[in-house]
Write an enzyme that holds these catalytic residues in place. Structure first.
Site, short mmCIF file in Angstrom:
data_model
loop_
_atom_site.label_atom_id
_atom_site.label_comp_id
_atom_site.label_asym_id
_atom_site.label_seq_id
_atom_site.Cartn_x
_atom_site.Cartn_y
_atom_site.Cartn_z
N HIS A 1 -16.33 -8.85 1.16
CA HIS A 1 -15.36 -9.78 1.75
C HIS A 1 -15.52 -11.18 1.16
CE1 HIS A 1 -14.00 -12.65 4.87
NE2 HIS A 1 -12.99 -11.81 4.93
N ARG B 1 -3.45 3.07 8.39
CA ARG B 1 -3.73 1.91 7.52
C ARG B 1 -2.56 0.95 7.51
NH1 ARG B 1 -4.86 4.40 1.79
NH2 ARG B 1 -6.15 2.55 1.58
N GLU C 1 11.65 -46.08 -4.42
CA GLU C 1 10.77 -45.70 -3.31
C GLU C 1 11.22 -46.27 -1.98
OE1 GLU C 1 6.82 -47.08 -4.34
OE2 GLU C 1 7.63 -48.77 -5.45
N ASP D 1 5.87 -43.41 -1.14
CA ASP D 1 6.54 -44.40 -0.30
C ASP D 1 7.92 -43.92 0.14
OD1 ASP D 1 5.20 -46.81 0.49
OD2 ASP D 1 4.85 -47.16 -1.65
N LYS E 1 0.84 -1.20 0.00
CA LYS E 1 0.00 0.00 0.00
C LYS E 1 0.87 1.25 0.00
CE LYS E 1 -3.84 -0.62 2.31
NZ LYS E 1 -4.40 -0.94 3.64
N MET F 1 -5.82 -7.24 8.01
CA MET F 1 -5.24 -6.32 8.97
C MET F 1 -6.26 -5.21 9.19
SD MET F 1 -2.26 -7.77 9.22
CE MET F 1 -1.18 -6.53 9.86
N ARG G 1 -3.23 -1.53 -6.45
CA ARG G 1 -2.42 -2.74 -6.29
C ARG G 1 -2.79 -3.70 -7.43
NH1 ARG G 1 -5.83 -4.79 -1.10
NH2 ARG G 1 -7.76 -5.16 -2.22
N GLY H 1 8.94 -42.95 -6.65
CA GLY H 1 7.65 -43.11 -6.00
C GLY H 1 7.74 -42.35 -4.68
N SER I 1 11.74 -44.27 -11.72
CA SER I 1 10.63 -43.36 -11.47
C SER I 1 10.48 -43.24 -9.96
CB SER I 1 9.34 -43.90 -12.10
OG SER I 1 8.28 -43.02 -11.82
N TYR J 1 11.02 -36.08 -16.55
CA TYR J 1 9.59 -35.76 -16.58
C TYR J 1 8.97 -35.90 -15.19
CZ TYR J 1 8.75 -40.77 -16.28
OH TYR J 1 8.73 -42.07 -15.85
N CYS K 1 6.56 -40.21 -10.08
CA CYS K 1 5.15 -40.54 -10.26
C CYS K 1 4.38 -40.47 -8.95
CB CYS K 1 4.99 -41.91 -10.91
SG CYS K 1 5.66 -43.25 -9.92
N GLY L 1 -8.64 -7.52 4.10
CA GLY L 1 -9.48 -7.73 5.28
C GLY L 1 -8.76 -8.36 6.45
N ARG M 1 -1.33 -47.94 -12.93
CA ARG M 1 -1.42 -48.96 -11.87
C ARG M 1 -2.27 -50.11 -12.39
NH1 ARG M 1 -2.84 -44.07 -9.82
NH2 ARG M 1 -1.49 -43.17 -8.20
P1 ADP Z 1 -7.70 -2.57 3.47
O1 ADP Z 1 -6.27 -2.93 3.40
O2 ADP Z 1 -8.50 -3.46 4.35
O3 ADP Z 1 -8.29 -2.31 2.14
P2 ADP Z 1 -7.44 0.26 3.78
O4 ADP Z 1 -6.28 0.77 4.52
O5 ADP Z 1 -7.38 0.33 2.32
O6 ADP Z 1 -7.75 -1.19 4.29
O7 ADP Z 1 -8.66 1.08 4.35
C1 ADP Z 1 -9.98 0.67 4.33
C2 ADP Z 1 -10.85 1.71 3.70
O8 ADP Z 1 -10.74 2.96 4.31
C3 ADP Z 1 -10.51 1.89 2.26
O9 ADP Z 1 -11.60 1.46 1.49
C4 ADP Z 1 -10.25 3.34 2.05
O10 ADP Z 1 -11.06 3.80 1.01
C5 ADP Z 1 -10.67 4.00 3.35
N1 ADP Z 1 -9.64 4.97 3.72
C6 ADP Z 1 -8.40 4.71 4.18
N2 ADP Z 1 -7.69 5.83 4.37
C7 ADP Z 1 -8.50 6.85 4.01
C8 ADP Z 1 -8.33 8.26 3.98
N3 ADP Z 1 -7.19 8.85 4.30
N4 ADP Z 1 -9.37 8.99 3.56
C9 ADP Z 1 -10.52 8.40 3.21
N5 ADP Z 1 -10.75 7.09 3.23
C10 ADP Z 1 -9.74 6.31 3.63
MG MG Z 2 -7.80 -1.06 0.82
MG MG Z 3 -9.88 -3.31 6.01
#
Ligand code: ADP
Ligand code: MG
Ligand code: MG
Length: 935
Positions: free
Chosen positions: A483, A97, A798, A822, A26, A108, A365, A819, A817, A904, A884, A106, A589
């Site tokens: 999610h 973040r 084997e 085993d 990020k 962290m 990303r 195995g 070959s 192979y 194998c 989701g 086999r």
């Molecule tokens: P994740 O890794 O779970 O996607 P993010 O760090 O991207 O978590 O944050 C979750 C949400 O919060 C994101 O959808 C982002 O749009 C929003 N967000 C994060 N930082 C800001 C910010 N500075 N201003 C507005 N929205 C933010």
């Molecule tokens: Mg995000």
């Molecule tokens: Mg999040």
């Protein structure tokens, strides 16, 4: 002095995209976007090195070390934004973040709106000119801070919010008034105090310090650890923390927030701009699936409406696209999408927020995608001259191809099935299974061997274990980036999300779908490619290798050196293997052939007398005179039965081999002589034994005695493999005869005879002699001077002794070959049948990185293989080498096979494309590491 914090904003940044290891994905990409001049809210990134230090020093010492740098960067941020942190008149709010080098959606935690205190709140209200908005931001902040930093149970906050909503009769959060929101804040304060024994922190710097600490701490929370284990993410320092100026998508009607993909992550299509947004909403609202998101482009919006049975009029009124609603923002976003794809040469997944009509980019990303999308995007990008074929091959993860190799619904059966509802096609594939309503139930049922479909209103990271074992996932709420959708796509599990007609009641474990009542344990079917939910079970059919998938496979074949064969025992499997690109069979086999139909009866007749025949023959060899005659008489009947059984089995085996040779159309076929212990062919329960006795006209007691006499304490190390052939050479001879006669009948056949479980060269030599004698006999009978094919005779490696004496064994073998099932069992001393009980602990404790039966143990079993290759080739330079065992289709093991110089790998037909791609990856990885070295 080490640099711990990197600044970004105002068209430039201290970091860049290549610094992922240090800044996290990020952070590195925020820096990169800032450098590209894209509209990124400014901020700074504390490095993954700081996370490592957090675990080394503890929170307090850590902040002593890095706080000066944090404060310096805050000052810089204040200067740039003209705002002040923790003070008026223009208070600066930030988000905190997380972000590691590898994205973990989701997993962290993020804290938004940080910096609201009793000191700043009035200034904020004045500044925003919107009191309600500030109180809403405050209660969101309290909730996130409470949950993420202090582990206050999230449900309590939700419960309190619901309480206020109910009291004032509000359906949506957005309907709450300022006064009502103040009530929410009050109850949040109480909840916070109750759980933490302290007041909610009212100092901005303290809020920041503790949030950053919590993000670092979350690196090792169970959710994150499970995710890393599931996705085999290793060797990272930790997570970075990004502190970024807040922008608000929830400040009114000209605001919104969304996520978008530069190409369709489900199919890889690039027909229109693909993404979702919500008006007047903040960050997580889109991902959490609380409201139904709208589509970004008009075309996407129309398609979405069609799929959901929404009229054009209703769509335009209630769910307009961003393109229609805010055309200027849409155009700018669309330009950014093109810019990012060209820059990264890769499909991107972006997060954006619009504040008062101004677009801000919050993340980019490499987008997660299904295997179908991965192959399509990779092959399209080659056509668009964005990437090379080598890049394209490298970008498709071999393991994910599994998704494309799974069955789909049989079209007629699907057409006839009763449609219950429609949701979003969140992750493709077809799934049929029994309904469960919680992740724990899913895990419990799966453990009992049932196939389950996990049905949830929406999913959250806690559900990950249940999602991993479910055949399919169905949610009532949430969009394509919810999610459930993101995680299911990552796992390659079929998922239908946001099926709004599904009304779920967790308490009674039932759901109502358009008048149909479905309870726990009932069967349903999901089509993750179309988003349709069906009642009952639906038949499935085999997948095919076509289109972009076929193109990628052709490119992969250009790079790989390893051959790829399949393990197949029937003409049907052989044909499937050929369809998937197998260059032959590496393991056929023969034991399964003894089970079919009446054959088992013939074979049981043989087993019944085999020992007697053997014993009497030995006696006979030593006897003479009267004694000899007596034994001959005794031997006559059992021998007759023995030979008759062999005569009955011969044509049946021959027929099987003919079928397989035909399916192979001239490709080589390694056939293994009989391997399992004889008791496996006998019935072990009383009913079965009575049945066998009846068919054979015997006393049931006799059968029971026979079964008991064949009992072994450790059958895996018992009378099996070539040991059977040594005792009963006639069985080996019959099999060799069937193979050679079949090969003579099918032009172009290339049989290879494989002797299993040899540990000593003499075992191999004896069995080989039996084979050669048989071949001579066949030649004589058919008046042939020479066979029209070379006869290869080789052995499996084997038994560890075979690996260690491979130089001797190679004197008698045309091929080895490995195995590895085993070889792992005997090499590590782990019983294949019992190791399941403790291997989980071994992997958890890190004794072995992986279950050695799944991923080849390079350090031990791999060394045995290396040694065997080296010794074998020292005697016989042309010795052909293959594998194998189950490992032959596992990408990491395939890479190892490439490295030790096997010719192979052989794996199950469905894994053939995976092995082909993994073999190409092995070559590309080797190239990369050579390039690195030469630098
Ligand atoms: P994740 O890794 O779970 O996607 P993010 O760090 O991207 O978590 O944050 C979750 C949400 O919060 C994101 O959808 C982002 O749009 C929003 N967000 C994060 N930082 C800001 C910010 N500075 N201003 C507005 N929205 C933010
Ligand atoms: Mg995000
Ligand atoms: Mg999040």
């Amino acid at each position: 002095m080490a640099k711990y914090v990197y600044f970004f904003g105002a068209g430039k940044a201290e970091g860049k995209r290549e610094m992922k290891e240090l800044l996290g994905g990020k952070g590195a990409n925020l820096a990169e976007m800032a450098n590209l001049g894209l509209p990124v809210p400014p901020g700074f990134t504390a490095t993954t090195e700081v996370c490592r230090k957090y675990y080394e020093l503890g929170e307090e010492k850590l902040f002593k070390l890095v706080e000066p740098e944090i404060k310096k960067n805050l000052a810089r941020l204040e200067k740039l934004t003209g705002k002040t942190f923790g003070r008026g008149p223009k208070p600066l709010l930030v988000s905190v973040r997380s972000g590691a080098a590898v994205s973990m959606p989701g997993m962290m935690d993020t804290v938004l709106n940080l910096g609201i205190t009793s000191e700043t709140i009035d200034a904020l209200i004045e500044l925003a000119g919107n009191e309600r908005f500030v109180w809403d931001a405050y209660r969101r902040f309290m909730q996130m801070f409470g949950d993420v930093v202090m582990r206050v149970p999230r449900e309590e906050f939700e419960h309190a919010l619901d309480g206020v909503k109910k009291k004032y009769n509000r359906q949506l959060d957005t309907q709450l008034t300022t006064d009502e929101l103040k009530k929410v804040v009050e109850s949040y304060r109480r909840i916070y105090r109750k759980h933490t024994g302290e007041e909610f922190p009212d100092d901005a710097m303290a809020q920041l310090r503790r949030s950053m600490g919590a993000v670092f701490g979350s690196w090792n929370n169970p959710r994150a650890v499970t995710y890393r284990q599931l996705h085999d993410i290793r060797g990272l320092l930790g997570t970075a923390v990004n502190v970024q100026t807040m922008v608000f998508g929830n400040m009114g009607e000209k605001c919104g927030t969304g996520v978008a993909f530069t190409r369709d992550p489900s199919t890889g299509q690039n027909k229109y701009f693909y993404g979702e947004y919500l008006m007047n909403a903040q960050g997580e609202d889109v991902v959490a699936g609380i409201r139904t998101p709208q589509q970004i482009s008009r075309q996407g919006s129309r398609e979405w409406a069609r799929n959901n049975g929404i009229s054009e009029k209703e769509r335009r009124a209630n769910y307009p696209s961003l393109e229609e609603l805010m055309p200027k923002c849409f155009k700018e976003l669309d330009r950014i999408r093109a810019r990012l794809e060209k820059h990264y040469r890769e499909m991107q997944d972006v997060e954006f927020t619009i504040e008062d009509g101004k677009l801000h980019m919050l993340q980019t990303r490499a987008g997660k995608r299904t295997a179908a999308a991965a192959v399509k995007i990779a092959s399209d990008m080659v056509k668009e001259k964005l990437i090379s074929t080598e890049d394209a091959v490298a970008r498709v993860e071999p393991g994910t191809l599994d998704q494309l190799l799974h069955p789909v619904f049989e079209p007629k059966a699907e057409a006839a099935a009763k449609q219950l509802a429609r949701g979003l096609p969140a992750s493709p594939g077809a799934a049929t299974g029994q309904v469960v309503f919680s992740a724990e139930e899913a895990e419990r049922w799966a453990e009992m061997g049932r196939t389950v479909i996990l049905v949830r209103i929406e999913t959250s990271p806690e559900d990950i274990g249940g999602m991993a074992v479910a055949k399919g996932i169905l949610t009532a709420r949430g969009g394509m980036t919810s999610h459930a959708a993101v995680v299911a796509r990552g796992m390659g599990t079929c998922c239908v999300a946001g099926a709004g007609d599904v009304v779920i009641d967790y308490k009674s474990k039932t759901m109502h779908v358009n008048g149909v009542h479905v309870k726990e344990g009932d069967w349903i079917s999901l089509n993750g490619s179309t988003g349709v939910l069906y009642e009952g079970k639906i038949d499935t059919i085999e997948p095919r290798l076509t289109g972009a998938f076929a193109t990628i496979m052709q490119w992969a074949d250009k790079y790989r050196r390893l051959g790829v064969r399949a393990n197949a025992d029937t003409p049907h499997d052989a044909a499937t293997a050929v369809r998937f690109g197998a260059e032959g069979i590496g393991l056929c086999r023969t034991e399964h052939m003894f089970f079919e139909g009446d054959r088992i009866i013939s074979f049981r007749r043989l087993i019944l007398v085999a020992d007697t025949v053997k014993r009497l023959r030995l006696d006979l060899a030593q006897a003479d005179g009267e004694e000899k005659k007596k034994i001959e008489k005794q031997l006559a009947a059992p021998l007759k039965q023995y030979n008759r059984a062999l005569r009955e089995l011969l044509p049946l085996q021959r027929k099987d081999f003919i079928g397989i040779f035909k399916a192979l159309k001239g490709r080589p076929c390694t056939i293994r002589l009989l391997d399992p212990p004889l008791h496996e062919f006998l019935p072990h329960d009383e009913a079965g034994q009575r049945g066998m006795a009846k068919t054979m006209g015997l006393d049931a007691k006799r059968v029971k005695e026979l079964v008991e006499s064949l009992h072994e304490f450790n059958p895996m190390l018992g009378h099996r493999g070539c040991r059977l052939g040594i005792t009963y050479p006639e069985v080996s001879a019959m099999q060799v005869r069937a193979i050679v006669e079949a090969a003579l009948k099918v032009k172009g056949s290339k049989p290879e005879i494989m002797i299993p479980l040899a540990g000593h060269v003499k075992e191999l030599a004896l069995q080989k002699q039996v084979a050669l004698d048989t071949i001579e006999a066949v030649k004589k009978e058919q008046k042939l001077k020479k066979l029209p094919f070379p006869v290869c005779i080789g052995t499996m490696i084997e038994v560890p002794r075979a690996a260690i004496t491979a130089d001797e064994i190679a004197e008698e073998a045309d091929f080895f070959s490995f195995g590895t099932n085993d070889l792992t069992q005997m090499g590590c001393g782990f019983s294949r049948d019992d190791a399941g009980k403790f291997l989980g602990d071994y992997v958890r404790e890190g004794i072995y990185d992986y279950d050695p039966f799944q991923v080849l143990d390079r350090g031990g079993v791999g060394k045995l293989m290396e040694m065997a290759c080296r010794l074998g080739r020292s005697t016989s330079p042309k010795l052909k080498l293959g594998i194998c065992g189950e490992h032959g289709g596992e990408p990491k093991s395939v890479e190892f096979c490439h490295q030790v110089g096997l010719d192979y790998v052989s794996c199950s037909p469905y894994r053939v494309p995976i092995a082909r791609l993994a073999a190409a990856h092995a070559v590309l990885a080797e190239k990369r590491s050579k390039r690195k070295k030469s630098k």
